[in-house]
Design a protein around this motif. Structure first.
Motif, mmCIF file in Angstrom:
data_model
loop_
_atom_site.group_PDB
_atom_site.id
_atom_site.type_symbol
_atom_site.label_atom_id
_atom_site.label_comp_id
_atom_site.label_asym_id
_atom_site.label_seq_id
_atom_site.Cartn_x
_atom_site.Cartn_y
_atom_site.Cartn_z
ATOM 1 N N ASP A 126 19.986 26.996 143.349
ATOM 2 C CA ASP A 126 19.054 26.176 142.577
ATOM 3 C C ASP A 126 19.484 24.717 142.561
ATOM 4 O OD1 ASP A 126 18.479 28.774 140.084
ATOM 5 O OD2 ASP A 126 17.495 28.372 142.003
ATOM 6 N N ASN A 127 20.801 24.487 142.651
ATOM 7 C CA ASN A 127 21.309 23.118 142.662
ATOM 8 C C ASN A 127 21.480 22.631 144.091
ATOM 9 O OD1 ASN A 127 21.630 22.871 139.784
ATOM 10 N ND2 ASN A 127 23.382 24.223 139.971
ATOM 11 N N TYR A 128 21.064 21.417 144.352
ATOM 12 C CA TYR A 128 21.202 20.852 145.687
ATOM 13 C C TYR A 128 21.127 19.338 145.598
ATOM 14 C CZ TYR A 128 16.149 20.592 145.171
ATOM 15 O OH TYR A 128 14.905 20.341 144.692
ATOM 16 N N ALA A 129 21.504 18.709 146.657
ATOM 17 C CA ALA A 129 21.381 17.257 146.777
ATOM 18 C C ALA A 129 20.806 16.944 148.156
ATOM 19 C CB ALA A 129 22.737 16.581 146.608
ATOM 20 N N ILE A 130 19.927 15.964 148.200
ATOM 21 C CA ILE A 130 19.330 15.508 149.458
ATOM 22 C C ILE A 130 19.404 13.991 149.478
ATOM 23 C CG2 ILE A 130 17.289 15.522 150.935
ATOM 24 C CD1 ILE A 130 16.243 17.886 149.439
ATOM 25 N N GLY A 131 19.618 13.438 150.638
ATOM 26 C CA GLY A 131 19.673 11.996 150.704
ATOM 27 C C GLY A 131 19.663 11.476 152.119
ATOM 28 N N TRP A 132 20.017 10.209 152.227
ATOM 29 C CA TRP A 132 19.986 9.531 153.515
ATOM 30 C C TRP A 132 21.316 8.838 153.780
ATOM 31 C CZ3 TRP A 132 15.899 10.176 156.696
ATOM 32 C CH2 TRP A 132 14.733 10.704 156.131
ATOM 33 N N PHE A 133 21.867 9.128 154.936
ATOM 34 C CA PHE A 133 23.003 8.393 155.452
ATOM 35 C C PHE A 133 22.480 7.485 156.555
ATOM 36 C CE2 PHE A 133 25.153 11.034 152.813
ATOM 37 C CZ PHE A 133 25.857 12.120 153.310
ATOM 38 N N ARG A 134 23.233 6.461 156.878
ATOM 39 C CA ARG A 134 22.873 5.631 158.020
ATOM 40 C C ARG A 134 24.132 5.208 158.760
ATOM 41 N NH1 ARG A 134 20.682 0.114 154.947
ATOM 42 N NH2 ARG A 134 22.713 -0.592 154.157
ATOM 43 N N GLN A 135 23.931 4.927 160.014
ATOM 44 C CA GLN A 135 25.046 4.465 160.837
ATOM 45 C C GLN A 135 24.537 3.444 161.833
ATOM 46 O OE1 GLN A 135 27.441 7.562 162.614
ATOM 47 N NE2 GLN A 135 29.170 6.156 162.780
ATOM 48 N N ALA A 136 25.107 2.269 161.763
ATOM 49 C CA ALA A 136 24.793 1.193 162.693
ATOM 50 C C ALA A 136 25.832 1.184 163.806
ATOM 51 C CB ALA A 136 24.780 -0.136 161.964
ATOM 52 N N PRO A 137 25.500 0.650 164.960
ATOM 53 C CA PRO A 137 26.451 0.603 166.068
ATOM 54 C C PRO A 137 27.760 -0.071 165.667
ATOM 55 C CG PRO A 137 24.279 0.012 166.841
ATOM 56 C CD PRO A 137 24.188 0.096 165.347
ATOM 57 N N GLY A 138 28.860 0.587 165.924
ATOM 58 C CA GLY A 138 30.149 0.014 165.630
ATOM 59 C C GLY A 138 30.579 0.076 164.184
ATOM 60 N N LYS A 139 29.764 0.705 163.359
ATOM 61 C CA LYS A 139 30.080 0.784 161.934
ATOM 62 C C LYS A 139 30.210 2.241 161.492
ATOM 63 C CE LYS A 139 27.961 -3.573 160.524
ATOM 64 N NZ LYS A 139 27.040 -4.239 159.557
ATOM 65 N N GLU A 140 30.875 2.429 160.361
ATOM 66 C CA GLU A 140 31.030 3.773 159.816
ATOM 67 C C GLU A 140 29.729 4.250 159.174
ATOM 68 O OE1 GLU A 140 35.795 3.688 158.629
ATOM 69 O OE2 GLU A 140 34.261 3.913 157.086
ATOM 70 N N ARG A 141 29.625 5.556 159.076
ATOM 71 C CA ARG A 141 28.488 6.144 158.375
ATOM 72 C C ARG A 141 28.494 5.690 156.917
ATOM 73 N NH1 ARG A 141 28.095 12.547 158.470
ATOM 74 N NH2 ARG A 141 27.793 12.062 160.684
ATOM 75 N N GLU A 142 27.316 5.476 156.374
ATOM 76 C CA GLU A 142 27.192 4.989 154.995
ATOM 77 C C GLU A 142 26.195 5.856 154.242
ATOM 78 O OE1 GLU A 142 26.715 0.601 153.107
ATOM 79 O OE2 GLU A 142 25.111 1.179 154.493
ATOM 80 N N GLY A 143 26.547 6.228 153.037
ATOM 81 C CA GLY A 143 25.614 6.956 152.178
ATOM 82 C C GLY A 143 24.678 5.954 151.537
ATOM 83 N N VAL A 144 23.409 5.967 151.896
ATOM 84 C CA VAL A 144 22.460 4.968 151.441
ATOM 85 C C VAL A 144 21.882 5.321 150.069
ATOM 86 C CG1 VAL A 144 20.283 3.807 151.954
ATOM 87 C CG2 VAL A 144 21.845 4.423 153.808
ATOM 88 N N SER A 145 21.312 6.502 149.973
ATOM 89 C CA SER A 145 20.687 6.917 148.724
ATOM 90 C C SER A 145 20.567 8.428 148.704
ATOM 91 C CB SER A 145 19.300 6.295 148.570
ATOM 92 O OG SER A 145 18.712 6.677 147.337
ATOM 93 N N CYS A 146 20.829 9.009 147.558
ATOM 94 C CA CYS A 146 20.763 10.457 147.401
ATOM 95 C C CYS A 146 20.117 10.808 146.067
ATOM 96 C CB CYS A 146 22.159 11.073 147.472
ATOM 97 S SG CYS A 146 22.997 10.847 149.059
ATOM 98 N N ILE A 147 19.560 12.000 146.010
ATOM 99 C CA ILE A 147 18.965 12.512 144.782
ATOM 100 C C ILE A 147 19.332 13.980 144.694
ATOM 101 C CG2 ILE A 147 16.757 13.089 145.897
ATOM 102 C CD1 ILE A 147 15.367 12.226 143.262
ATOM 103 N N ASP A 148 19.542 14.475 143.466
ATOM 104 C CA ASP A 148 19.884 15.878 143.358
ATOM 105 C C ASP A 148 18.859 16.636 142.519
ATOM 106 O OD1 ASP A 148 22.647 15.015 141.182
ATOM 107 O OD2 ASP A 148 20.601 15.554 140.623
ATOM 108 N N SER A 149 19.062 17.923 142.385
ATOM 109 C CA SER A 149 18.089 18.788 141.734
ATOM 110 C C SER A 149 17.959 18.496 140.245
ATOM 111 C CB SER A 149 18.453 20.258 141.951
ATOM 112 O OG SER A 149 19.799 20.497 141.637
#
Length: 125
Positions: free
Chosen positions: A29-52
């Motif tokens: 029943d509990n979960y989280a969904i969101g968006w990560f992004r990664q630009a060339p030459g950069k680390e992955r970044e957590g942009v925005s997330c929302i949970d249950s």
């Protein structure tokens, strides 16, 4: 869990885009969904997330410009991006955790149980 992302594209600086992620197959029943992004030459970044529970997280660089929302009936999470900047250019990935991780934890750690296919967002000057 299956994640189907849509949206993205090319937009001029200052413009808007909307990303959508259709999620299915959660076990808990509990979960989280969101968006990560990664630009060339950069680390992955957590942009925005929302949970249950409805809690949301935004990385500082997008606060006031991006809005995340969920439609539980359609199992879809939408990221409305406004005031886009060139530095927002990246491949955006829909991410999800099936459990009690929470929005902040998933986005801050940039680690998720599931990761959808990426969609390119390009902001031109």
């Amino acid at each position: 869990v299956q994640l189907q992302a849509s949206g993205g594209g090319l937009v001029q600086a200052g413009g808007s885009l909307r990303l959508s992620c259709a999620a299915s197959g959660f076990t808990y029943d509990n979960y989280a969904i969101g968006w990560f992004r990664q630009a060339p030459g950069k680390e992955r970044e957590g942009v925005s997330c929302i949970d249950s529970d409805g809690s949301t997280y935004y990385v500082d660089s997008v606060k006031g410009r991006f809005t995340i929302s969920s439609d539980n009936a359609k199992n879809t999470v939408t990221l409305q991006m406004s005031g886009l900047k060139r530095e927002d250019t990246a491949v955006y990935y829909c991410a999800a955790d099936d459990g009690i991780t929470g929005a902040q934890a998933m986005c801050a750690t940039r680690i998720s149980d599931y990761l959808g296919q990426g969609t390119q967002v390009t902001v031109s000057s």
